[in-house]
Design a protein around this motif. Structure first.
Motif, mmCIF file in Angstrom:
data_model
loop_
_atom_site.group_PDB
_atom_site.id
_atom_site.type_symbol
_atom_site.label_atom_id
_atom_site.label_comp_id
_atom_site.label_asym_id
_atom_site.label_seq_id
_atom_site.Cartn_x
_atom_site.Cartn_y
_atom_site.Cartn_z
ATOM 1 N N THR A 103 2.054 8.408 8.836
ATOM 2 C CA THR A 103 2.431 8.003 7.478
ATOM 3 C C THR A 103 3.389 9.051 6.885
ATOM 4 O OG1 THR A 103 0.450 9.083 6.681
ATOM 5 C CG2 THR A 103 0.303 6.713 7.023
ATOM 6 N N THR A 260 -4.096 6.792 9.820
ATOM 7 C CA THR A 260 -4.197 6.468 8.380
ATOM 8 C C THR A 260 -5.577 6.827 7.829
ATOM 9 O OG1 THR A 260 -4.698 4.183 9.041
ATOM 10 C CG2 THR A 260 -2.456 4.625 8.286
ATOM 11 N N SER A 330 0.684 0.482 7.538
ATOM 12 C CA SER A 330 1.757 0.761 8.496
ATOM 13 C C SER A 330 2.897 -0.246 8.367
ATOM 14 C CB SER A 330 1.246 0.717 9.931
ATOM 15 O OG SER A 330 0.069 1.426 10.052
#
Ligand code: NDP
Length: 434
Positions: A103, A260, A330
């Motif tokens: 990320t 994540t 994502s």
């Protein structure tokens, strides 16, 4: 400036994070206490299961002398463990696998990660099977050296924690020092890599490879000892090993979902995560299999089927909810959840908060699934002792505390938008209950 940059640069955001770090886990005193309590707790659980007849409190069977002796580390155990770390590190560095982006970081860039867990796991399985088959590495070696392994890993964690502190402080330009104890315990760098940025990712490595794969070898070792002693594998041992294997296989199958999570995105990498990953997970999450070596609860086929069903329900809830968030974060474009376009709350920060699918049921359905699975692999041990239930009891506490920490962080980060989100998704973990 990206939204994350603004958040970190804003005086309130930065201050909140430093304040939170300084008070996390009881602040300096709590961090210091945990630095000793976690290794002692790991050793104590080992004492209970091996030298105390499987009871939680010391009783007539307690053999403190043998326990203390078994903890004395040897060079052989240190060498084997070091070889294990090097082997896993080489696999992370060189085994084949796709490269994916994490990320966005504070400066808008993204780190790249080689996701080669599956091939690493496969190569490890082949090498271990060859070692076991040839007699070079009898599986029971882990059982026989378990106490030494606890000591070796603890000493390694203390030493490597020091390296993480020094390296983290030297390479993390945005780190606000929170004092030596807090920085040592919680870490100084969020993504320590050797060399920085492009190199070997220490956090993702230690988060999964030596500890998670090691955990499976530990439970297989216990199963092998049971077969040696009793001539066969009990149904209860089979169910425990199978469910724990599913958990680890699931991790490696969906490896990129780790990118994540809270640990990889937001937590710094210090002693706490290191010790947790290297010692706490393999040595205490294997407690049920350890217990079953010498205890044979009467597990009917119906009860075994119930445990398997509960475990699979847990793992599905855990995985599907984690995947929903991972895919949403994502690549949210055109994402459908349960046949409908994903619903979300737009925040002023810029990030979006998913409110459909499992994320509409509660703010952490993933925690509930994880806990159910842990309960499912404890139940086969029966009800003669509380010891095998250490995991679900401790884990409930960990998840409740973790949710509260995350809530505090997100409330500071998203402000009113987080309040709006909490009004829309009312339950924290268990829909309708908590
Ligand atoms: P999550 O994967 O739930 O990640 C939390 C983060 O996700 C938040 O900080 C926030 O980050 C973002 N987020 C929160 N709500 C939303 C939303 N509605 N939509 C989109 N993003 C959201 O938590 P964890 O990392 O704690 O857990 C991951 C898994 O690991 C869980 O299944 C947990 O059970 C498991 N786990 C297992 C442990 C074990 O020892 N077995 C220990 C710890 C975790 P942002 O700031 O980016 O918005």
């Amino acid at each position: 400036m990206t939204a994350d940059q603004q958040d970190r640069a804003s005086p309130t955001g930065g201050e909140t994070r430093v304040r939170q770090a300084r008070s996390d886990f009881g602040g300096v005193a709590g961090n210091l206490a945990l630095l000793f309590a976690l290794p002692i707790g790991t050793a104590y659980l080992y004492f209970c299961v091996r030298f105390n007849g499987g009871d939680l409190l010391p009783g007539t069977e307690a053999d403190l002398g043998a326990f203390a002796q078994s903890l004395t580390p040897s060079w052989e155990t240190a060498a084997v463990y070091f070889a294990w770390l090097v082997f896993q590190a080489l696999l992370q560095a060189f085994a084949p696998g796709p490269t994916v982006e994490g990320t966005p970081l504070e400066d808008g860039t993204r780190l790249r990660y080689r996701m080669n867990g599956r091939s690493s796991l496969l190569i490890t399985a082949v090498v271990v099977a060859a070692g076991v088959g040839s007699g070079l590495f009898p599986l029971r070696w882990i059982y026989d050296h378990f106490g030494e392994l606890i000591s070796v890993i603890t000493l390694f964690s203390y030493g490597f924690g020091l390296f993480l502190l020094i390296y983290g402080r030297a390479t993390e330009p945005r780190h606000t020092p929170c004092g030596v104890i807090v920085d040592y315990f919680l870490g100084a760098a969020r993504h320590p890599r050797i060399p920085p940025v492009t190199g070997f990712d220490l956090k993702v490595f230690f988060e999964a490879r030596p500890g998670l794969i090691g955990w499976i070898l530990v439970v297989f070792s216990f199963a092998a000892v049971q077969i040696e002693r009793q001539g066969s594998l009990s149904t209860a041992m089979f169910v425990v090993c199978a469910l724990q294997l599913v958990y680890v296989l699931d991790y490696f199958w969906y490896e990129s979902a780790i990118l994540t999570t809270l640990d990889v995105q937001h937590e710094k990498f210090g002693w706490m995560l290191l010790f947790g990953d290297l010692a706490w997970v393999p040595m205490t999450y294997s407690l049920q299999a350890h217990y079953l070596i010498d205890h044979a609860p009467d597990l009917s086929i119906g009860a075994a089927a119930f445990c398997v069903l509960l475990g699979l329900t847990g793992v599905m809830l855990f995985r599907l909810s984690n995947l929903q968030k991972h895919r949403f974060r994502s690549d949210p474009k055109g994402l459908q959840i349960w046949g409908k376009p994903a619903e979300f709350i737009e925040t002023r920060h810029g990030n979006r908060l998913l409110v459909s699918g499992f994320w509409g049921w509660s703010r952490h359905s993933n925690y509930l699934g994880d806990w159910l699975l842990g309960l499912a692999w404890s139940l086969p041990c029966g009800f003669q002792s509380l010891l095998p239930y250490f995991y679900p009891i401790y884990f409930a506490g960990l998840l409740i505390h973790r949710e509260r920490r995350d809530h505090e962080r997100c409330a500071a980060k998203y402000g009113e938008d987080w309040d709006r989100y909490c009004r829309r998704v009312r339950w924290r973990i268990v829909p309708g209950l908590y």
